[in-house]
Design a protein around this motif. Sequence first.
Motif, PDB file in Angstrom:
ATOM      1  N   ARG A 114      30.953  40.266  40.975  1.00  0.00           N
ATOM      2  CA  ARG A 114      31.872  40.940  41.901  1.00  0.00           C
ATOM      3  C   ARG A 114      31.636  42.440  41.927  1.00  0.00           C
ATOM      4  O   ARG A 114      31.654  43.068  42.979  1.00  0.00           O
ATOM      5  N   ARG A 115      31.417  43.019  40.783  1.00  0.00           N
ATOM      6  CA  ARG A 115      31.174  44.457  40.750  1.00  0.00           C
ATOM      7  C   ARG A 115      29.813  44.793  41.337  1.00  0.00           C
ATOM      8  O   ARG A 115      29.620  45.872  41.894  1.00  0.00           O
ATOM      9  N   ALA A 116      28.846  43.881  41.207  1.00  0.00           N
ATOM     10  CA  ALA A 116      27.528  44.118  41.787  1.00  0.00           C
ATOM     11  C   ALA A 116      27.582  44.149  43.309  1.00  0.00           C
ATOM     12  O   ALA A 116      26.792  44.832  43.959  1.00  0.00           O
ATOM     13  N   THR A 117      28.511  43.401  43.893  1.00  0.00           N
ATOM     14  CA  THR A 117      28.656  43.373  45.359  1.00  0.00           C
ATOM     15  C   THR A 117      29.677  44.386  45.872  1.00  0.00           C
ATOM     16  O   THR A 117      29.983  44.380  47.062  1.00  0.00           O
ATOM     17  N   GLY A 118      30.230  45.189  44.977  1.00  0.00           N
ATOM     18  CA  GLY A 118      31.191  46.206  45.385  1.00  0.00           C
ATOM     19  C   GLY A 118      32.624  45.744  45.418  1.00  0.00           C
ATOM     20  O   GLY A 118      33.523  46.511  45.773  1.00  0.00           O
ATOM     21  N   ALA A 119      32.881  44.487  45.047  1.00  0.00           N
ATOM     22  CA  ALA A 119      34.252  43.981  45.018  1.00  0.00           C
ATOM     23  C   ALA A 119      34.945  44.418  43.736  1.00  0.00           C
ATOM     24  O   ALA A 119      34.306  44.830  42.770  1.00  0.00           O
ATOM     25  N   GLY A 120      36.250  44.325  43.715  1.00  0.00           N
ATOM     26  CA  GLY A 120      36.988  44.691  42.519  1.00  0.00           C
ATOM     27  C   GLY A 120      36.778  43.699  41.404  1.00  0.00           C
ATOM     28  O   GLY A 120      36.340  42.564  41.610  1.00  0.00           O
ATOM     29  N   GLY A 121      37.070  44.132  40.179  1.00  0.00           N
ATOM     30  CA  GLY A 121      36.915  43.260  39.025  1.00  0.00           C
ATOM     31  C   GLY A 121      38.005  42.209  38.963  1.00  0.00           C
ATOM     32  O   GLY A 121      38.878  42.127  39.827  1.00  0.00           O
ATOM     33  N   ILE A 122      37.954  41.380  37.948  1.00  0.00           N
ATOM     34  CA  ILE A 122      38.927  40.310  37.804  1.00  0.00           C
ATOM     35  C   ILE A 122      40.263  40.861  37.320  1.00  0.00           C
ATOM     36  O   ILE A 122      40.354  41.989  36.830  1.00  0.00           O
ATOM     37  N   GLN A 123      41.285  40.073  37.441  1.00  0.00           N
ATOM     38  CA  GLN A 123      42.621  40.443  36.980  1.00  0.00           C
ATOM     39  C   GLN A 123      42.693  40.155  35.470  1.00  0.00           C
ATOM     40  O   GLN A 123      42.909  39.019  35.050  1.00  0.00           O
ATOM     41  N   VAL A 124      42.531  41.198  34.684  1.00  0.00           N
ATOM     42  CA  VAL A 124      42.416  41.051  33.234  1.00  0.00           C
ATOM     43  C   VAL A 124      43.688  40.468  32.634  1.00  0.00           C
ATOM     44  O   VAL A 124      43.645  39.583  31.777  1.00  0.00           O
ATOM     45  N   LYS A 125      44.837  40.958  33.086  1.00  0.00           N
ATOM     46  CA  LYS A 125      46.105  40.489  32.532  1.00  0.00           C
ATOM     47  C   LYS A 125      46.275  38.990  32.731  1.00  0.00           C
ATOM     48  O   LYS A 125      46.688  38.263  31.808  1.00  0.00           O
ATOM     49  N   LYS A 126      45.941  38.498  33.911  1.00  0.00           N
ATOM     50  CA  LYS A 126      46.087  37.077  34.208  1.00  0.00           C
ATOM     51  C   LYS A 126      45.119  36.251  33.361  1.00  0.00           C
ATOM     52  O   LYS A 126      45.481  35.183  32.839  1.00  0.00           O
ATOM     53  N   ALA A 127      43.880  36.738  33.235  1.00  0.00           N
ATOM     54  CA  ALA A 127      42.882  36.017  32.448  1.00  0.00           C
ATOM     55  C   ALA A 127      43.292  35.933  30.989  1.00  0.00           C
ATOM     56  O   ALA A 127      43.141  34.894  30.342  1.00  0.00           O
ATOM     57  N   ALA A 136      47.538  31.181  26.418  1.00  0.00           N
ATOM     58  CA  ALA A 136      48.212  29.884  26.534  1.00  0.00           C
ATOM     59  C   ALA A 136      47.307  28.760  26.044  1.00  0.00           C
ATOM     60  O   ALA A 136      47.751  27.852  25.323  1.00  0.00           O
ATOM     61  N   LEU A 137      46.022  28.826  26.410  1.00  0.00           N
ATOM     62  CA  LEU A 137      45.069  27.803  25.974  1.00  0.00           C
ATOM     63  C   LEU A 137      44.881  27.853  24.462  1.00  0.00           C
ATOM     64  O   LEU A 137      44.833  26.804  23.793  1.00  0.00           O
ATOM     65  N   GLY A 138      44.800  29.064  23.908  1.00  0.00           N
ATOM     66  CA  GLY A 138      44.623  29.212  22.471  1.00  0.00           C
ATOM     67  C   GLY A 138      45.808  28.696  21.682  1.00  0.00           C
ATOM     68  O   GLY A 138      45.647  28.049  20.642  1.00  0.00           O
ATOM     69  N   VAL A 139      47.006  28.987  22.160  1.00  0.00           N
ATOM     70  CA  VAL A 139      48.220  28.506  21.485  1.00  0.00           C
ATOM     71  C   VAL A 139      48.284  26.980  21.544  1.00  0.00           C
ATOM     72  O   VAL A 139      48.640  26.320  20.558  1.00  0.00           O
ATOM     73  N   LEU A 140      47.925  26.412  22.696  1.00  0.00           N
ATOM     74  CA  LEU A 140      47.912  24.954  22.830  1.00  0.00           C
ATOM     75  C   LEU A 140      46.925  24.325  21.846  1.00  0.00           C
ATOM     76  O   LEU A 140      47.241  23.319  21.180  1.00  0.00           O
ATOM     77  N   ALA A 141      45.741  24.913  21.741  1.00  0.00           N
ATOM     78  CA  ALA A 141      44.735  24.399  20.810  1.00  0.00           C
ATOM     79  C   ALA A 141      45.221  24.507  19.367  1.00  0.00           C
ATOM     80  O   ALA A 141      45.002  23.598  18.555  1.00  0.00           O
ATOM     81  N   THR A 142      45.907  25.610  19.050  1.00  0.00           N
ATOM     82  CA  THR A 142      46.450  25.797  17.703  1.00  0.00           C
ATOM     83  C   THR A 142      47.464  24.709  17.371  1.00  0.00           C
ATOM     84  O   THR A 142      47.444  24.124  16.274  1.00  0.00           O
ATOM     85  N   SER A 144      43.655  26.828  12.018  1.00  0.00           N
ATOM     86  CA  SER A 144      44.107  26.695  13.406  1.00  0.00           C
ATOM     87  C   SER A 144      44.611  28.023  13.967  1.00  0.00           C
ATOM     88  O   SER A 144      44.569  28.243  15.178  1.00  0.00           O
ATOM     89  N   LEU A 145      45.090  28.894  13.086  1.00  0.00           N
ATOM     90  CA  LEU A 145      45.568  30.208  13.526  1.00  0.00           C
ATOM     91  C   LEU A 145      44.438  31.086  14.057  1.00  0.00           C
ATOM     92  O   LEU A 145      44.687  32.113  14.690  1.00  0.00           O
ATOM     93  N   TYR A 146      43.217  30.682  13.795  1.00  0.00           N
ATOM     94  CA  TYR A 146      42.044  31.424  14.267  1.00  0.00           C
ATOM     95  C   TYR A 146      41.824  31.223  15.763  1.00  0.00           C
ATOM     96  O   TYR A 146      41.248  32.085  16.435  1.00  0.00           O
ATOM     97  N   LEU A 147      42.289  30.099  16.303  1.00  0.00           N
ATOM     98  CA  LEU A 147      41.921  29.698  17.653  1.00  0.00           C
ATOM     99  C   LEU A 147      42.451  30.639  18.735  1.00  0.00           C
ATOM    100  O   LEU A 147      41.710  31.046  19.627  1.00  0.00           O
ATOM    101  N   ALA A 148      43.749  30.966  18.695  1.00  0.00           N
ATOM    102  CA  ALA A 148      44.335  31.794  19.753  1.00  0.00           C
ATOM    103  C   ALA A 148      43.666  33.161  19.863  1.00  0.00           C
ATOM    104  O   ALA A 148      43.228  33.556  20.960  1.00  0.00           O
TER     105      ALA A 148
END
Length: 353
Positions: free
Chosen positions: A9-22, A28-34, A60-64
Amino acid sequence: GVTREESSRRATGAGGIQVKKAVSRALALGVLATVIVATLSPLIADFLKLASARSVVILSLYLAPAVVAAVIQGVLMGRVRFMPVSVGILAGGVSGRLVLGILFVSMGFGVEGALAAVVIGQLVSLFIVCAPLWSEIFSSFGEGNRVPLRNTVLPMMSLTGYWVLTSGDTILARHFLGPSSAGFYASANTASRVTLLLSSTIGVIAFPKFSEYHAVGTPARKLASGSIAVAGVLGIPPAVVMAFFPKYIVSVMFGSAYLSAAAPVRILGFEGAGLGIIGLLVYFELARSSMGSLICWIGAVFEFTGILLFHATTVDIAVVMLSTIAITLFAMLVTVRRSLRKVTRSVTEIPCE
Protein backbone atom coordinates in the motif's frame (compact mmCIF):
# COMPACT_ATOMS: atom_id res chain seq x y z
CA GLY A 1 -0.07 -10.52 5.84
CA VAL A 2 0.46 -7.28 7.76
CA THR A 3 3.91 -6.70 6.25
CA ARG A 4 2.60 -7.40 2.75
CA GLU A 5 -0.36 -5.04 3.11
CA GLU A 6 1.71 -2.26 4.67
CA SER A 7 4.53 -2.52 2.13
CA SER A 8 2.38 -2.81 -1.00
CA ARG A 9 0.00 0.00 0.00
CA ARG A 10 2.76 2.43 0.80
CA ALA A 11 4.57 1.50 -2.41
CA THR A 12 1.49 2.57 -4.40
CA GLY A 13 1.05 5.78 -2.42
CA ALA A 14 -1.92 4.56 -0.38
CA GLY A 15 -2.13 4.98 3.36
CA GLY A 16 -0.84 2.34 5.74
CA ILE A 17 -2.96 -0.15 7.63
CA GLN A 18 -5.01 0.69 10.69
CA VAL A 19 -2.54 -0.30 13.41
CA LYS A 20 -4.99 -0.02 16.30
CA LYS A 21 -7.49 -2.35 14.65
CA ALA A 22 -4.81 -4.88 13.71
CA VAL A 23 -3.43 -4.91 17.26
CA SER A 24 -6.93 -5.33 18.72
CA ARG A 25 -7.57 -8.37 16.51
CA ALA A 26 -4.18 -9.85 17.37
CA LEU A 27 -4.77 -9.35 21.09
CA ALA A 28 -8.16 -11.05 20.90
CA LEU A 29 -6.66 -13.98 18.99
CA GLY A 30 -3.77 -14.25 21.46
CA VAL A 31 -6.07 -14.23 24.48
CA LEU A 32 -8.25 -16.90 22.87
CA ALA A 33 -5.21 -19.08 22.20
CA THR A 34 -4.05 -18.59 25.80
CA VAL A 35 -7.42 -19.70 27.16
CA ILE A 36 -7.48 -22.78 24.89
CA VAL A 37 -3.95 -23.88 25.82
CA ALA A 38 -4.56 -23.25 29.54
CA THR A 39 -7.78 -25.26 29.39
CA LEU A 40 -6.02 -28.17 27.69
CA SER A 41 -2.96 -27.92 29.94
CA PRO A 42 -3.58 -31.24 31.78
CA LEU A 43 -3.68 -33.15 28.48
CA ILE A 44 -0.65 -31.30 27.09
CA ALA A 45 1.32 -31.88 30.29
CA ASP A 46 0.51 -35.59 30.16
CA PHE A 47 1.61 -35.84 26.51
CA LEU A 48 4.90 -34.05 27.28
CA LYS A 49 5.41 -36.08 30.47
CA LEU A 50 5.52 -32.98 32.65
CA ALA A 51 5.07 -33.31 36.40
CA SER A 52 2.55 -30.46 36.57
CA ALA A 53 0.14 -28.67 34.24
CA ARG A 54 1.30 -25.39 35.76
CA SER A 55 4.25 -25.31 33.35
CA VAL A 56 1.87 -25.36 30.38
CA VAL A 57 -0.26 -22.60 31.93
CA ILE A 58 2.84 -20.42 32.35
CA LEU A 59 3.86 -21.05 28.76
CA SER A 60 0.34 -20.15 27.54
CA LEU A 61 0.91 -16.62 28.83
CA TYR A 62 3.53 -16.26 26.09
CA LEU A 63 0.96 -16.48 23.30
CA ALA A 64 -0.88 -13.14 23.58
CA PRO A 65 2.22 -10.88 23.66
CA ALA A 66 3.84 -13.02 20.94
CA VAL A 67 0.89 -12.60 18.55
CA VAL A 68 0.66 -8.85 19.17
CA ALA A 69 4.43 -8.46 18.75
CA ALA A 70 4.25 -10.33 15.43
CA VAL A 71 1.69 -7.84 14.11
CA ILE A 72 3.72 -4.83 15.25
CA GLN A 73 6.86 -6.30 13.74
CA GLY A 74 4.96 -6.81 10.48
CA VAL A 75 3.99 -3.12 10.38
CA LEU A 76 7.55 -1.99 11.12
CA MET A 77 9.05 -4.31 8.49
CA GLY A 78 6.49 -3.08 5.96
CA ARG A 79 7.78 0.42 6.64
CA VAL A 80 11.38 -0.82 6.30
CA ARG A 81 12.13 -0.01 9.97
CA PHE A 82 14.23 -2.97 11.01
CA MET A 83 16.09 -1.42 13.94
CA PRO A 84 13.23 -1.63 16.51
CA VAL A 85 12.46 -5.17 15.34
CA SER A 86 16.08 -6.27 15.68
CA VAL A 87 16.55 -4.61 19.07
CA GLY A 88 13.27 -6.05 20.35
CA ILE A 89 14.10 -9.60 19.30
CA LEU A 90 17.65 -9.36 20.63
CA ALA A 91 16.68 -7.75 23.94
CA GLY A 92 13.81 -10.15 24.50
CA GLY A 93 15.96 -13.17 23.71
CA VAL A 94 18.91 -12.07 25.83
CA SER A 95 16.84 -10.96 28.82
CA GLY A 96 14.43 -13.89 28.68
CA ARG A 97 16.25 -16.94 27.43
CA LEU A 98 19.68 -16.12 28.83
CA VAL A 99 19.86 -13.69 31.74
CA LEU A 100 16.53 -14.34 33.50
CA GLY A 101 16.47 -17.99 32.44
CA ILE A 102 19.85 -18.73 34.01
CA LEU A 103 18.95 -16.64 37.08
CA PHE A 104 15.59 -18.31 37.72
CA VAL A 105 16.95 -21.82 37.19
CA SER A 106 19.90 -21.15 39.50
CA MET A 107 17.40 -19.95 42.13
CA GLY A 108 15.78 -23.38 42.02
CA PHE A 109 12.65 -22.60 39.99
CA GLY A 110 13.51 -25.27 37.40
CA VAL A 111 11.48 -25.63 34.21
CA GLU A 112 8.78 -23.25 35.41
CA GLY A 113 11.40 -20.58 36.05
CA ALA A 114 12.81 -21.03 32.55
CA LEU A 115 9.34 -20.74 31.02
CA ALA A 116 8.56 -17.64 33.09
CA ALA A 117 11.78 -16.08 31.82
CA VAL A 118 10.68 -16.71 28.23
CA VAL A 119 7.34 -14.99 28.93
CA ILE A 120 9.06 -11.97 30.50
CA GLY A 121 11.48 -11.78 27.59
CA GLN A 122 8.57 -11.71 25.14
CA LEU A 123 6.97 -8.87 27.11
CA VAL A 124 10.24 -6.92 26.92
CA SER A 125 10.38 -7.50 23.17
CA LEU A 126 6.75 -6.39 22.80
CA PHE A 127 7.36 -3.14 24.70
CA ILE A 128 10.37 -2.28 22.52
CA VAL A 129 8.67 -2.89 19.16
CA CYS A 130 5.54 -1.02 20.27
CA ALA A 131 7.47 2.11 21.26
CA PRO A 132 7.68 3.64 17.73
CA LEU A 133 3.92 3.12 17.18
CA TRP A 134 2.44 4.17 20.54
CA SER A 135 0.48 7.05 19.02
CA GLU A 136 -1.09 4.83 16.36
CA ILE A 137 -1.84 1.96 18.74
CA PHE A 138 -3.65 4.17 21.24
CA SER A 139 -5.11 6.63 18.73
CA SER A 140 -8.79 7.32 19.37
CA PHE A 141 -9.38 7.99 15.68
CA GLY A 142 -8.06 4.70 14.27
CA GLU A 143 -6.66 6.22 11.09
CA GLY A 144 -5.51 3.96 8.29
CA ASN A 145 -6.84 1.12 6.17
CA ARG A 146 -8.14 -2.13 7.57
CA VAL A 147 -6.50 -5.42 6.68
CA PRO A 148 -9.18 -7.70 5.18
CA LEU A 149 -9.64 -10.83 7.25
CA ARG A 150 -9.25 -13.04 4.17
CA ASN A 151 -5.74 -11.64 3.67
CA THR A 152 -4.66 -12.93 7.07
CA VAL A 153 -5.84 -16.54 6.74
CA LEU A 154 -3.12 -17.77 4.34
CA PRO A 155 -0.23 -16.10 6.25
CA MET A 156 -1.56 -17.46 9.53
CA MET A 157 -1.84 -21.01 8.15
CA SER A 158 1.54 -20.84 6.41
CA LEU A 159 3.50 -19.49 9.37
CA THR A 160 1.76 -21.92 11.72
CA GLY A 161 2.87 -24.76 9.43
CA TYR A 162 6.42 -23.42 9.51
CA TRP A 163 6.30 -23.27 13.32
CA VAL A 164 5.01 -26.87 13.50
CA LEU A 165 7.79 -28.00 11.16
CA THR A 166 10.38 -26.15 13.25
CA SER A 167 9.20 -27.21 16.72
CA GLY A 168 7.55 -30.58 16.22
CA ASP A 169 10.71 -32.64 16.73
CA THR A 170 11.38 -31.21 20.18
CA ILE A 171 7.78 -31.86 21.25
CA LEU A 172 7.84 -35.43 19.99
CA ALA A 173 11.27 -36.05 21.51
CA ARG A 174 9.83 -35.04 24.85
CA HIS A 175 7.03 -37.56 24.35
CA PHE A 176 9.00 -40.55 23.05
CA LEU A 177 12.38 -40.26 24.78
CA GLY A 178 13.26 -40.50 28.45
CA PRO A 179 13.72 -37.29 30.47
CA SER A 180 17.52 -37.16 30.13
CA SER A 181 17.57 -38.03 26.41
CA ALA A 182 14.80 -35.50 25.72
CA GLY A 183 16.83 -32.88 27.58
CA PHE A 184 19.92 -33.67 25.51
CA TYR A 185 17.90 -33.42 22.29
CA ALA A 186 16.41 -30.09 23.38
CA SER A 187 19.92 -28.81 24.11
CA ALA A 188 21.16 -29.95 20.71
CA ASN A 189 18.15 -28.33 19.07
CA THR A 190 18.83 -25.05 20.89
CA ALA A 191 22.49 -25.06 19.82
CA SER A 192 21.58 -25.76 16.21
CA ARG A 193 19.20 -22.80 16.14
CA VAL A 194 22.25 -20.57 15.69
CA THR A 195 22.29 -21.59 12.02
CA LEU A 196 18.53 -20.99 11.76
CA LEU A 197 18.83 -17.55 13.37
CA LEU A 198 21.55 -16.46 10.98
CA SER A 199 19.87 -17.66 7.78
CA SER A 200 16.28 -16.75 8.68
CA THR A 201 17.07 -13.04 9.07
CA ILE A 202 17.36 -12.77 5.27
CA GLY A 203 13.71 -13.70 4.81
CA VAL A 204 12.61 -11.02 7.26
CA ILE A 205 14.69 -8.39 5.48
CA ALA A 206 13.66 -9.42 1.95
CA PHE A 207 9.92 -9.86 2.57
CA PRO A 208 8.95 -6.17 2.19
CA LYS A 209 10.67 -6.11 -1.21
CA PHE A 210 9.04 -9.39 -2.20
CA SER A 211 5.69 -7.81 -1.35
CA GLU A 212 6.51 -4.65 -3.28
CA TYR A 213 7.25 -6.69 -6.42
CA HIS A 214 4.42 -9.15 -5.63
CA ALA A 215 7.14 -11.82 -6.12
CA VAL A 216 6.94 -11.57 -9.91
CA GLY A 217 9.19 -10.25 -12.65
CA THR A 218 12.94 -10.04 -13.12
CA PRO A 219 13.62 -7.95 -9.98
CA ALA A 220 11.84 -10.49 -7.80
CA ARG A 221 13.69 -13.37 -9.46
CA LYS A 222 17.05 -11.74 -8.87
CA LEU A 223 16.14 -10.84 -5.30
CA ALA A 224 14.99 -14.39 -4.60
CA SER A 225 18.15 -15.95 -6.04
CA GLY A 226 20.40 -13.56 -4.19
CA SER A 227 18.52 -14.01 -0.92
CA ILE A 228 18.73 -17.80 -1.11
CA ALA A 229 22.47 -17.58 -1.78
CA VAL A 230 23.05 -15.23 1.17
CA ALA A 231 20.91 -17.37 3.48
CA GLY A 232 22.97 -20.41 2.49
CA VAL A 233 26.24 -18.58 3.08
CA LEU A 234 25.08 -17.49 6.53
CA GLY A 235 23.68 -20.87 7.58
CA ILE A 236 25.83 -23.60 6.06
CA PRO A 237 29.35 -22.62 7.29
CA PRO A 238 28.24 -22.56 10.97
CA ALA A 239 26.59 -25.94 10.39
CA VAL A 240 29.89 -27.30 9.08
CA VAL A 241 31.65 -26.00 12.20
CA MET A 242 29.04 -27.72 14.37
CA ALA A 243 29.57 -30.97 12.46
CA PHE A 244 33.33 -30.92 13.10
CA PHE A 245 33.38 -29.50 16.66
CA PRO A 246 30.09 -30.53 18.31
CA LYS A 247 31.57 -31.38 21.72
CA TYR A 248 33.31 -28.03 22.00
CA ILE A 249 30.15 -26.12 21.07
CA VAL A 250 27.98 -28.07 23.50
CA SER A 251 30.46 -27.71 26.36
CA VAL A 252 30.72 -23.94 25.82
CA MET A 253 26.96 -23.44 25.63
CA PHE A 254 25.72 -25.92 28.25
CA GLY A 255 28.71 -27.40 30.08
CA SER A 256 30.41 -30.79 30.02
CA ALA A 257 27.36 -32.47 31.57
CA TYR A 258 25.55 -32.14 28.24
CA LEU A 259 28.17 -33.75 25.99
CA SER A 260 25.64 -36.44 25.04
CA ALA A 261 23.95 -33.72 22.97
CA ALA A 262 26.99 -33.55 20.67
CA ALA A 263 25.86 -36.42 18.41
CA PRO A 264 22.56 -34.82 17.27
CA VAL A 265 24.22 -31.38 17.03
CA ARG A 266 26.32 -32.69 14.12
CA ILE A 267 23.10 -33.25 12.18
CA LEU A 268 20.78 -30.52 13.45
CA GLY A 269 23.12 -27.72 12.42
CA PHE A 270 22.36 -28.47 8.76
CA GLU A 271 18.68 -28.88 9.62
CA GLY A 272 18.65 -25.34 11.06
CA ALA A 273 20.33 -23.91 7.97
CA GLY A 274 17.74 -25.61 5.76
CA LEU A 275 14.90 -24.30 7.90
CA GLY A 276 16.22 -20.76 7.45
CA ILE A 277 16.05 -21.08 3.65
CA ILE A 278 12.59 -22.65 3.88
CA GLY A 279 11.42 -19.67 5.95
CA LEU A 280 12.72 -17.34 3.24
CA LEU A 281 10.79 -19.27 0.57
CA VAL A 282 7.63 -19.20 2.69
CA TYR A 283 7.85 -15.41 2.77
CA PHE A 284 8.40 -15.36 -1.00
CA GLU A 285 5.32 -17.47 -1.63
CA LEU A 286 3.26 -15.34 0.77
CA ALA A 287 4.27 -12.23 -1.15
CA ARG A 288 2.41 -13.57 -4.18
CA SER A 289 -0.42 -15.15 -2.12
CA SER A 290 0.52 -18.62 -3.31
CA MET A 291 -0.68 -21.89 -1.84
CA GLY A 292 2.93 -23.01 -2.14
CA SER A 293 3.50 -21.31 1.22
CA LEU A 294 1.58 -24.22 2.79
CA ILE A 295 4.15 -26.85 1.76
CA CYS A 296 5.51 -26.80 5.32
CA TRP A 297 2.38 -28.70 6.37
CA ILE A 298 3.38 -31.52 4.02
CA GLY A 299 6.81 -31.46 5.61
CA ALA A 300 5.20 -31.62 9.04
CA VAL A 301 3.36 -34.80 8.00
CA PHE A 302 6.68 -36.40 6.96
CA GLU A 303 8.22 -35.18 10.22
CA PHE A 304 5.56 -36.64 12.51
CA THR A 305 5.33 -39.90 10.54
CA GLY A 306 9.09 -40.37 10.48
CA ILE A 307 9.56 -39.69 14.18
CA LEU A 308 6.62 -41.96 14.98
CA LEU A 309 8.46 -44.78 13.20
CA PHE A 310 12.05 -43.93 14.17
CA HIS A 311 12.51 -42.44 17.65
CA ALA A 312 14.74 -44.86 19.55
CA THR A 313 17.59 -42.35 20.00
CA THR A 314 18.28 -38.64 19.66
CA VAL A 315 20.28 -39.33 16.50
CA ASP A 316 17.35 -41.19 14.93
CA ILE A 317 15.08 -38.17 15.44
CA ALA A 318 17.77 -35.80 14.15
CA VAL A 319 18.20 -37.88 10.97
CA VAL A 320 14.43 -37.87 10.41
CA MET A 321 14.39 -34.09 10.79
CA LEU A 322 17.28 -33.54 8.37
CA SER A 323 15.61 -35.81 5.80
CA THR A 324 12.29 -34.00 6.25
CA ILE A 325 13.89 -30.58 5.82
CA ALA A 326 15.72 -31.74 2.67
CA ILE A 327 12.45 -32.98 1.12
CA THR A 328 10.54 -29.84 2.10
CA LEU A 329 13.28 -27.52 0.83
CA PHE A 330 13.46 -29.36 -2.50
CA ALA A 331 9.67 -29.15 -2.93
CA MET A 332 9.62 -25.41 -2.19
CA LEU A 333 12.55 -24.69 -4.52
CA VAL A 334 10.79 -26.54 -7.35
CA THR A 335 7.55 -24.66 -6.68
CA VAL A 336 9.23 -21.26 -6.62
CA ARG A 337 11.25 -22.01 -9.76
CA ARG A 338 8.17 -23.12 -11.68
CA SER A 339 6.21 -20.06 -10.63
CA LEU A 340 8.98 -17.70 -11.70
CA ARG A 341 9.40 -19.46 -15.06
CA LYS A 342 5.64 -19.42 -15.64
CA VAL A 343 5.42 -15.68 -14.98
CA THR A 344 8.44 -14.95 -17.18
CA ARG A 345 7.01 -17.08 -20.01
CA SER A 346 3.61 -15.39 -19.83
CA VAL A 347 5.23 -11.97 -20.01
CA THR A 348 7.45 -12.81 -23.01
CA GLU A 349 4.53 -14.33 -24.91
CA ILE A 350 2.50 -11.11 -24.87
CA PRO A 351 2.27 -10.03 -28.54
CA CYS A 352 3.82 -6.70 -29.44
CA GLU A 353 1.64 -4.24 -31.27
